[in-house]
Each structure stands twice: as C-alpha cells, then as structure tokens.
Scaffold this active site. Structure first.
Site, PDB file in Angstrom:
ATOM      1  N   LYS A  22      18.833   1.057  14.666  1.00  0.00           N
ATOM      2  CA  LYS A  22      18.636   2.454  15.061  1.00  0.00           C
ATOM      3  C   LYS A  22      18.032   2.583  16.450  1.00  0.00           C
ATOM      4  CE  LYS A  22      15.995   3.955  11.778  1.00  0.00           C
ATOM      5  NZ  LYS A  22      14.709   3.808  11.924  1.00  0.00           N
ATOM      6  N   ARG A  45      11.948  11.132   8.015  1.00  0.00           N
ATOM      7  CA  ARG A  45      11.886   9.988   7.101  1.00  0.00           C
ATOM      8  C   ARG A  45      11.819  10.461   5.648  1.00  0.00           C
ATOM      9  NH1 ARG A  45      10.600   6.041  10.928  1.00  0.00           N
ATOM     10  NH2 ARG A  45       9.712   4.146  10.124  1.00  0.00           N
ATOM     11  N   ARG A  49      11.825  -9.870  14.525  1.00  0.00           N
ATOM     12  CA  ARG A  49      12.017  -8.803  15.497  1.00  0.00           C
ATOM     13  C   ARG A  49      10.792  -8.682  16.415  1.00  0.00           C
ATOM     14  NH1 ARG A  49      13.300  -2.765  13.501  1.00  0.00           N
ATOM     15  NH2 ARG A  49      11.232  -2.905  12.607  1.00  0.00           N
ATOM     16  N   ARG A  97       6.065  -7.467  15.925  1.00  0.00           N
ATOM     17  CA  ARG A  97       5.462  -6.207  15.490  1.00  0.00           C
ATOM     18  C   ARG A  97       4.480  -6.472  14.370  1.00  0.00           C
ATOM     19  NH1 ARG A  97       9.612  -1.243  14.944  1.00  0.00           N
ATOM     20  NH2 ARG A  97       8.200  -0.869  13.223  1.00  0.00           N
ATOM     21  N   ARG A  99       8.450  -1.957   3.602  1.00  0.00           N
ATOM     22  CA  ARG A  99       9.143  -0.946   4.407  1.00  0.00           C
ATOM     23  C   ARG A  99      10.559  -0.704   3.879  1.00  0.00           C
ATOM     24  NH1 ARG A  99       9.683  -2.272   9.912  1.00  0.00           N
ATOM     25  NH2 ARG A  99       9.521  -0.115  10.510  1.00  0.00           N
TER      26      ARG A  99
END
Ligand code: AMP
Length: 231
Positions: free
Chosen positions: A15, A90, A129, A159, A170
C-alpha cells in the site's frame, strides 16, 4: 474535482509503496496516518505519545484520535487537487466519518483501491521490512543492509512494529477490524481491486489504469499526466 483516493490492503500488501509512486506520478499529497503518528512520536507530541503503546503492540489507535488527525489534514489547501490516503480508514466507523468529510468538502467522490495479496505472502514480506529513520520512506526490498534511503540518503531501520509477534497481531487486527472495510466499499462503482502479488511496476501500472477507469466512470476528470503509475 480532484482524485480523492483511499488505498486499502493488508499490512505488507505494498500500500505505502504504491501510494507513494502514485502520489508522485500524479502530483497528489500522500497522507499516511502511520507516518503522521510516527513523526508525532519523534516530535514528542502528546497525542502521538499516547498512541505509541498501541502502535508498538500492533493494535489500532482509537477512532476519535485518527479521525481528528485526518479531518485536520484534509482541511489543508494542498488536498484541493485530491489526495491519496494510506492507512486510513482502518475501521468501518472511520470510513463512515470519512464519507461525511468527503460530502462536506464537495470536491468529488472517494475512489477506493484494494491491493490484494494472499496471507502467507504477507507474513513473509512483513518480516524484513525497513523504513528510513530520517524521512520514513520504505526501503526497497532488494536493498542490502548498508543501502541508504533512496529518497533522502538516511539510514533504513527495521520498524518497531515489525517483530514477528507484532506482525501476527497486526495481521489479526487487519482481518478483524479492517477487512470488513472491503465489504463496506465493494459495491460502489468507485471501488476497484488490484492484484498486489505482481512485480511492483506491474502493480503500479494496473493501479494507474484502474484508477483512471474508475475516475472516468464516476465523472472525475484526471488532468495529470498518465503513464505507468510513475517511477
Ligand atoms: P501503518 O504505518 O499504516 O501500518 O500504521 C502503523 C500503526 O499506526 C498501526 O499499526 C496503528 O497502530 C496506527 N494507525 C495508523 N493508522 C491508523 C488508523 N487509521 N486507525 C487506527 N490506528 C492507526
């Protein structure tokens, strides 16, 4: 009327990367609520510090906080030409408020893009990531450990919310709270789904073509240069 875009997709679907490409190609502001919160934490803003615990756990920050952030951001004049929202809404309740904000603005409808990637591929992508510690840009998956940020030359770091346990949380939160959003939007003529499993450039191309088709269908005139979604 501007291109008012919401980008949906699970964590790891690409995204943020696609939102960035598209925003650059069409000269639209990209509004990432995750980036706004992380910047707020860095600047020690009280509202972001309150949210930090939830972010670190992989939980959602409360709707009121998020809606206030987005309402303020969409009141800025740079969004008059349109915008691309990454990470908001969200929840269905955030989506309902966003519909009201869009109606009140009177600057064109919301176009909704869902980037679809299978679950097992998401988990694989998420561990590993990295984002730039200076500007927050996503590092390219192909970059090695010593690569600098391609946007600002800063140092990519993992992160804080990408550890394995948090990643799984998540994905769970996404399935419970955010996935219902797809159903909320799916029947609209302004909704489209893009296959996010393809190479990045291919996803960008499909996304660009679909947004243009949806924009024409819903009476929004896209004035910016076309092409393969940029970059
Ligand atoms: P992101 O960078 O979009 O993955 O966002 C990072 C974290 O910020 C999320 O895991 C949430 O804790 C929080 N967050 C960002 N956007 C929202 C939102 N629209 N609603 C609730 N929490 C959010």
């Amino acid at each position: 009327m501007g291109l008012n875009i919401v980008m949906l997709g699970a964590p790891g679907a690409g995204k943020g990367t696609q939102a960035e490409r598209f925003a650059q190609a069409r000269a639209l502001p990209k509004i990432s609520t995750g980036d706004i919160l992380r910047r707020g934490v860095k600047e020690q803003l009280p509202v972001a510090l309150l949210a930090k615990e939830k972010m670190d756990r992989g939980d959602l920050v409360d709707d009121d906080t998020m809606v206030t952030i987005v309402r303020d951001r969409l009141a800025q004049p740079d969004t008059d030409v349109g915008f691309i929202l990454d990470g908001f809404p969200r929840t269905v309740s955030q989506a309902r408020v966003l519909d009201t904000i869009i109606d009140e603005r009177g600057k064109g409808p919301l176009l909704v893009v869902d980037i679809v990637v299978p679950q097992d591929e998401l988990a694989r992508r998420l561990s590993g990531r990295r984002i730039c510690s200076a500007c927050g840009a996503n590092a390219e998956p192909a970059d090695d450990a010593d690569s600098k940020c391609r946007r600002c030359g800063g140092t990519p770091v993992f992160r804080a919310d990408d550890t394995e346990a948090v990643v799984l949380e998540r994905l769970r939160v996404y399935a419970r709270a955010t996935k219902p959003l797809v159903e909320y939007y799916r029947e609209r003529p302004t909704f489209c789904a893009v296959n996010g499993s393809q190479a990045q450039a291919q996803v960008a191309l499909e996304l660009s073509t679909m947004v243009d088709a949806v924009a024409v269908r819903s009476g929004v005139v896209a004035v910016e240069a076309r092409g393969a979604g940029g970059g």
